[in-house]
Write a protein that holds these residues in place. Structure first.
Motif, PDB file in Angstrom:
ATOM      1  N   LEU A  59     -18.115   1.922   7.104  1.00  0.00           N
ATOM      2  CA  LEU A  59     -16.702   1.753   7.415  1.00  0.00           C
ATOM      3  C   LEU A  59     -16.297   0.294   7.511  1.00  0.00           C
ATOM      4  N   TYR A  60     -15.012   0.059   7.293  1.00  0.00           N
ATOM      5  CA  TYR A  60     -14.414  -1.253   7.508  1.00  0.00           C
ATOM      6  C   TYR A  60     -13.047  -1.040   8.155  1.00  0.00           C
ATOM      7  N   GLU A  61     -12.460  -2.107   8.635  1.00  0.00           N
ATOM      8  CA  GLU A  61     -11.137  -2.033   9.250  1.00  0.00           C
ATOM      9  C   GLU A  61     -10.129  -2.759   8.370  1.00  0.00           C
ATOM     10  N   THR A  62      -8.914  -2.213   8.292  1.00  0.00           N
ATOM     11  CA  THR A  62      -7.865  -2.879   7.534  1.00  0.00           C
ATOM     12  C   THR A  62      -6.520  -2.724   8.237  1.00  0.00           C
ATOM     13  N   THR A  63      -5.780  -3.808   8.280  1.00  0.00           N
ATOM     14  CA  THR A  63      -4.370  -3.787   8.639  1.00  0.00           C
ATOM     15  C   THR A  63      -3.612  -3.924   7.333  1.00  0.00           C
ATOM     16  N   PHE A  64      -2.787  -2.943   6.981  1.00  0.00           N
ATOM     17  CA  PHE A  64      -2.318  -2.843   5.606  1.00  0.00           C
ATOM     18  C   PHE A  64      -0.821  -2.595   5.505  1.00  0.00           C
ATOM     19  N   LEU A  65      -0.316  -2.920   4.329  1.00  0.00           N
ATOM     20  CA  LEU A  65       1.035  -2.590   3.908  1.00  0.00           C
ATOM     21  C   LEU A  65       0.948  -2.199   2.440  1.00  0.00           C
ATOM     22  N   LYS A  66       1.510  -1.049   2.086  1.00  0.00           N
ATOM     23  CA  LYS A  66       1.430  -0.583   0.699  1.00  0.00           C
ATOM     24  C   LYS A  66       2.797  -0.079   0.242  1.00  0.00           C
ATOM     25  N   LEU A  67       3.062  -0.252  -1.040  1.00  0.00           N
ATOM     26  CA  LEU A  67       4.291   0.213  -1.660  1.00  0.00           C
ATOM     27  C   LEU A  67       3.937   0.791  -3.026  1.00  0.00           C
ATOM     28  N   ASN A  68       4.198   2.083  -3.210  1.00  0.00           N
ATOM     29  CA  ASN A  68       3.891   2.769  -4.460  1.00  0.00           C
ATOM     30  C   ASN A  68       5.181   3.244  -5.118  1.00  0.00           C
ATOM     31  N   PHE A  69       5.227   3.146  -6.424  1.00  0.00           N
ATOM     32  CA  PHE A  69       6.387   3.621  -7.175  1.00  0.00           C
ATOM     33  C   PHE A  69       5.904   4.386  -8.396  1.00  0.00           C
ATOM     34  N   SER A  70       6.509   5.538  -8.661  1.00  0.00           N
ATOM     35  CA  SER A  70       6.195   6.307  -9.858  1.00  0.00           C
ATOM     36  C   SER A  70       7.479   6.848 -10.465  1.00  0.00           C
TER      37      SER A  70
END
Length: 328
Positions: A59-70
């Motif tokens: 495991l790892y840790e992530t602080t994330f922001l994601k933006l997906n477009f389809s």
């Protein structure tokens, strides 16, 4: 846990154009290094860790922001893109109680890596993805589908390009990847079908990237599973074959009502099916690896059993019996 985790995800339909989808997500999570394709089920890893001190997941840790477009261009063709920003952090095992007291956890490091490797250390990453997907569902009114083998008739092609971009919000990512995959299912008779899969790709540069951004492959190292056997390597370490070089994975399965054991009268009383599996993988560090297997599927509609053998080149590597509770 010694930290609070959580995430928020939202999906918006037809915001800019008809048949478009926008997805937005942010949060802080601990994740398996293998998220695509998914790795071991967390509930299995938890049980194995607690009772046997055998922790398969890393495991790892992530602080994330994601933006997906389809954007669905037609009923068969879809364009997609995404932007991901992550602040990666390494994690260490901190559990103090184990049911099996005479054993210890393995370090929370993927096979072949140390705490000093840059692919594991804390870093920030900005990455974008662009791609296209083509899906065609076939209808064969002249061919009656078996109600027991659960094979559909379709083709699916997917092409995508990923780019890690440095110096964007302190990102250190710098890599490029092109990836192509093909998946097909087809009924070839009223009692038999095939499932074919191919995935090939290449990394143009790998100056800096997190291990979670490597190309991973569907594996199930644990003997007891909650997944299907299809296109999955059963005998390899979950993280051992992962690569940031070139790769080719080809998987095939022939699923039918009759292969071997179903010809026996005491087994033929139930609506089971049988499968023959063959999977191939080659990378610069794992040259020409094969796995072949046989499985008996949909035992009482709750599980499958199988036996699998692994070959490297022409040399037998391993043999294992597997059980899964996911039946079809």
């Amino acid at each position: 846990r010694r930290a609070v985790f959580g995430s928020v995800n939202s999906t918006f339909k037809n915001v800019f154009w008809k048949k478009s989808t926008v997805e937005l997500g942010l949060g802080k999570e601990s994740r398996d290094f293998k998220t695509s394709p998914p790795g071991i089920k967390p509930i299995l890893n938890a049980a194995s860790s607690w009772f046997f001190a055998k922790n398969y997941m890393r495991l790892y840790e992530t602080t994330f922001l994601k933006l997906n477009f389809s954007q669905q261009v037609s009923n068969k063709f879809t364009l997609f893109s995404s932007v991901n920003y992550d602040q990666f952090e390494p994690l260490k095992n901190s559990a103090t109680y184990i049911f099996t007291m005479d054993k210890d956890f393995a370090p929370n490091l993927p096979k072949g890596f140390t705490v000093d490797d840059p692919e594991i250390q804390a870093q920030r990453s900005f990455m974008y993805t662009v791609g296209a997907n083509y899906y065609l569902r076939l209808h064969k009114p002249w061919l009656q589908e078996s109600p027991f083998i659960f094979i559909k008739d379709f083709y699916n092609f997917k092409l995508q390009f990923k780019q890690g971009v440095e110096n964007v919000f302190n990102s250190v990512s710098k890599f490029s990847q092109i990836d192509f995959s093909y998946h097909q299912q087809a009924n070839i008779s009223p009692a038999a079908g095939i499932d074919l899969y191919a995935n090939a790709g290449y990394f143009f540069n790998t100056d800096q990237m997190h291990f979670s951004q490597f190309q991973h492959f569907q594996t199930n190292e644990i003997p007891f599973m909650l997944d299907f056997f299809t296109h999955t390597f059963q005998l390899m370490n979950d993280y051992g074959p992962s690569t940031n070089k070139s790769y080719l994975h080809v998987g095939s399965e022939i699923r039918t009502e009759y292969v071997l054991l179903r010809y026996l009268s005491f087994i033929n009383t139930n609506t089971w099916s049988e499968s023959v599996h063959l999977n191939y993988l080659t990378t610069p560090t794992l040259n020409n690896y094969w796995e072949a297997g046989y499985s008996l599927n949909s035992l009482l509609f709750i599980g499958n059993v199988g036996v699998f053998t692994g070959f490297k080149g022409g040399k037998l590597e391993n043999v294992m019996f597997k059980i899964t509770l996911s039946g079809y």
